[in-house]
Write an enzyme that holds these catalytic residues in place. Structure first.
Site, PDB file in Angstrom:
ATOM      1  N   GLU A 128      93.497 -23.077  -9.748  1.00 39.64           N
ATOM      2  CA  GLU A 128      94.632 -23.833  -9.198  1.00 39.64           C
ATOM      3  C   GLU A 128      95.082 -23.291  -7.850  1.00 39.64           C
ATOM      4  O   GLU A 128      95.626 -24.026  -7.031  1.00 39.64           O
ATOM      5  CB  GLU A 128      95.828 -23.798 -10.167  1.00 39.64           C
ATOM      6  CG  GLU A 128      95.736 -24.839 -11.259  1.00 39.64           C
ATOM      7  CD  GLU A 128      97.050 -25.067 -12.000  1.00 39.64           C
ATOM      8  OE1 GLU A 128      97.964 -24.241 -11.896  1.00 39.64           O
ATOM      9  OE2 GLU A 128      97.134 -26.088 -12.700  1.00 39.64           O
TER      10      GLU A 128
ATOM     11  N   HIS B   5      72.936 -14.873 -24.797  1.00 41.58           N
ATOM     12  CA  HIS B   5      71.963 -15.680 -25.532  1.00 41.58           C
ATOM     13  C   HIS B   5      72.125 -17.164 -25.244  1.00 41.58           C
ATOM     14  O   HIS B   5      71.576 -18.003 -25.954  1.00 41.58           O
ATOM     15  CB  HIS B   5      72.101 -15.394 -27.029  1.00 41.58           C
ATOM     16  CG  HIS B   5      71.910 -13.943 -27.351  1.00 41.58           C
ATOM     17  ND1 HIS B   5      70.672 -13.398 -27.624  1.00 41.58           N
ATOM     18  CD2 HIS B   5      72.785 -12.912 -27.358  1.00 41.58           C
ATOM     19  CE1 HIS B   5      70.809 -12.089 -27.820  1.00 41.58           C
ATOM     20  NE2 HIS B   5      72.079 -11.767 -27.658  1.00 41.58           N
TER      21      HIS B   5
ATOM     22  N   LYS C 227      97.481 -37.685 -13.625  1.00 44.92           N
ATOM     23  CA  LYS C 227      98.755 -37.955 -14.302  1.00 44.92           C
ATOM     24  C   LYS C 227      99.275 -39.355 -13.991  1.00 44.92           C
ATOM     25  O   LYS C 227      99.881 -40.007 -14.832  1.00 44.92           O
ATOM     26  CB  LYS C 227      99.806 -36.909 -13.904  1.00 44.92           C
ATOM     27  CG  LYS C 227      99.521 -35.535 -14.488  1.00 44.92           C
ATOM     28  CD  LYS C 227     100.643 -34.576 -14.163  1.00 44.92           C
ATOM     29  CE  LYS C 227     100.289 -33.161 -14.584  1.00 44.92           C
ATOM     30  NZ  LYS C 227     101.238 -32.168 -14.057  1.00 44.92           N
TER      31      LYS C 227
END
Ligand code: PA5
Length: 416
Positions: free
Chosen positions: A274, A295, A407
């Site tokens: 951010e 792995h 948003k």
């Protein structure tokens, strides 16, 4: 104090690094003084301002009350409003009041499980929200208030706390309903609030020694604000990142052989993503939980596109011991007879550093021990280093305009 090692300095280029550090000395000086243009975002720089004696005393008193009257404490918050506390609580496993997390999901299954986990328990809730507009904490706060009204009736308000900015709608709600209100520091953005009411109240309730956390942050502040800039580990780390960015590296992987850092990774990812990822710039933060992920992503790291560099987070203190004893089974693991898992884990770490150094730039940040004091150091170190890294890169470390884009569509869909 935290130490920084470059395992293959030639991959960075010592001359380029020294040049970068010389060229950006004014960035460090400005950050140490505090910049006028970021005045509304910088109160975390001084631990006496964000976590002074009055703040700590009030938190400790409230935490004591909660521990005496509750089995659990629900932390309602998302992003900067929960990541720091959760990272320390999960890593340090202090064994105090159980902490339950809400306000970080919209998933009905997860929320139902969260409510189920409260059955039969006495609890308090703390809604932590800077502006009290974020959907996740706002919606969780609603269902929890309803749950509490049912369980505690007119006594519910005594068990509800909110941490918000003075003058916000959350503040108004607290005044009206009689909830206890803690101030979300006005001049600190969410992801920089580890050392404040936001991070410290849940830590204290969980049983973490918050004075040790603040002492660690305070000592790190002193170390990063004085001394030879060329020896300043946060500045060096910020410049290494920028040299590597200039060379085309676009991902940084924070790796560790200490699984208790799992939620610290979330905090670190938010801080850097951010703060730095804007204006079409930035290094994408990813993490490696080793040895397990050797792995899986280990293949890509060693052999895939050369786009990433790696920072190991290592703990110097030899803490736990678990020795493998010889036994009578022919399992062909006899080379482990009487070997301590600590040494096995170390061998895996050292081998991984060697192997990865053949392919990509690798450094290690070494922390003294995994305890409250060193967690405080870690929070301050990365916050300051992130600020410097952004400033060297030329982006604003304290805003996050990009998170608003989705948003708009979401609120349209929900009819807000
Ligand atoms: O760092 C930030 O400012 C953000 O990530 C916020 O912490 C996050 O969006 C939550 O915001 P709020 O506390 O207002 O709900």
């Amino acid at each position: 104090m935290l130490k920084l090692f470059l395992h293959n300095p030639q991959a960075v280029g010592e001359d380029l690094l020294v040049q970068m550090m010389h060229d950006n000395l004014s960035v460090l000086e400005r950050a140490q003084k505090g910049e006028e243009r970021y005045r509304d975002s910088q109160d975390w720089l001084d631990t006496d301002v964000c976590a002074g004696e009055d703040v700590l005393t009030r938190i400790e008193n409230k935490a004591r009350e909660i521990r005496e009257n509750a089995d659990a404490f629900v932390l309602i918050g998302v992003g900067g409003s929960n990541n720091a506390a959760r990272s320390a609580i999960k890593a340090l496993e202090p064994g105090g009041t159980e902490i339950i997390y809400a306000g970080n999901t919209l998933n009905p299954h997860a929320l139902t499980k969260m409510l189920d986990s409260l059955d039969g328990k006495d609890f308090y809730i703390d809604c932590i929200a800077k502006n009290f507009e974020t959907l996740e904490p706002g919606s969780s706060f609603r269902i929890l208030r309803a749950y509490m009204d049912k369980k505690y009736g007119d006594k519910a308000a005594k068990r509800i706390i909110a941490t918000g900015t003075a003058g916000s709608t959350l503040d108004a709600l607290c005044r009206k309903e009689g909830y206890d209100f803690f101030e979300f520091p006005l001049n600190i953005g969410g992801r920089y609030t580890a050392i404040s009411n936001v991070g410290l109240l849940p830590m204290a309730v969980s049983g973490i020694d918050i004075r040790a956390v603040v002492r660690g942050a305070h000592d790190m502040q002193a170390a990063l604000h004085t001394g030879d800039p060329m020896d300043n580990p946060a500045y060096r780390y910020a410049c290494v990142r920028n040299v590597l960015y200039g060379k085309g590296y676009r991902l940084e992987m924070l790796s560790s052989f200490e699984p208790r850092f799992r939620y610290f990774y979330h905090w670190w990812e938010q801080l850097f993503a951010e703060s730095e990822g804007k204006d079409n710039k930035g290094i994408f933060p990813v993490t490696g939980e080793f040895s397990e992920e050797l792995h899986s992503i280990g293949q890509f790291v060693q052999d895939g596109s050369p786009i990433l560099f790696e920072t190991f987070l290592d703990v110097a203190d030899r803490a736990d011991a678990l020795v493998i004893r010889p036994d009578r089974y022919a399992d062909y693991f006899d080379y482990l007879d009487n070997v301590d898992f600590y040494d096995i884990n170390r061998a895996a770490y050292q081998a991984t550093v060697k192997a990865h150094s053949e392919k990509l730039p690798v450094m290690t940040l070494e922390l003294g021990a995994l305890d409250a004091y060193h967690f405080g150091q870690l929070f301050y170190f990365f916050q300051f280093a992130c600020y410097l890294s952004c400033a060297v890169m030329g982006v604003n470390p304290f805003d996050q305009p990009g998170v608003e884009a989705y948003k708009k569509w979401m609120f349209d869909a929900l009819g807000k």
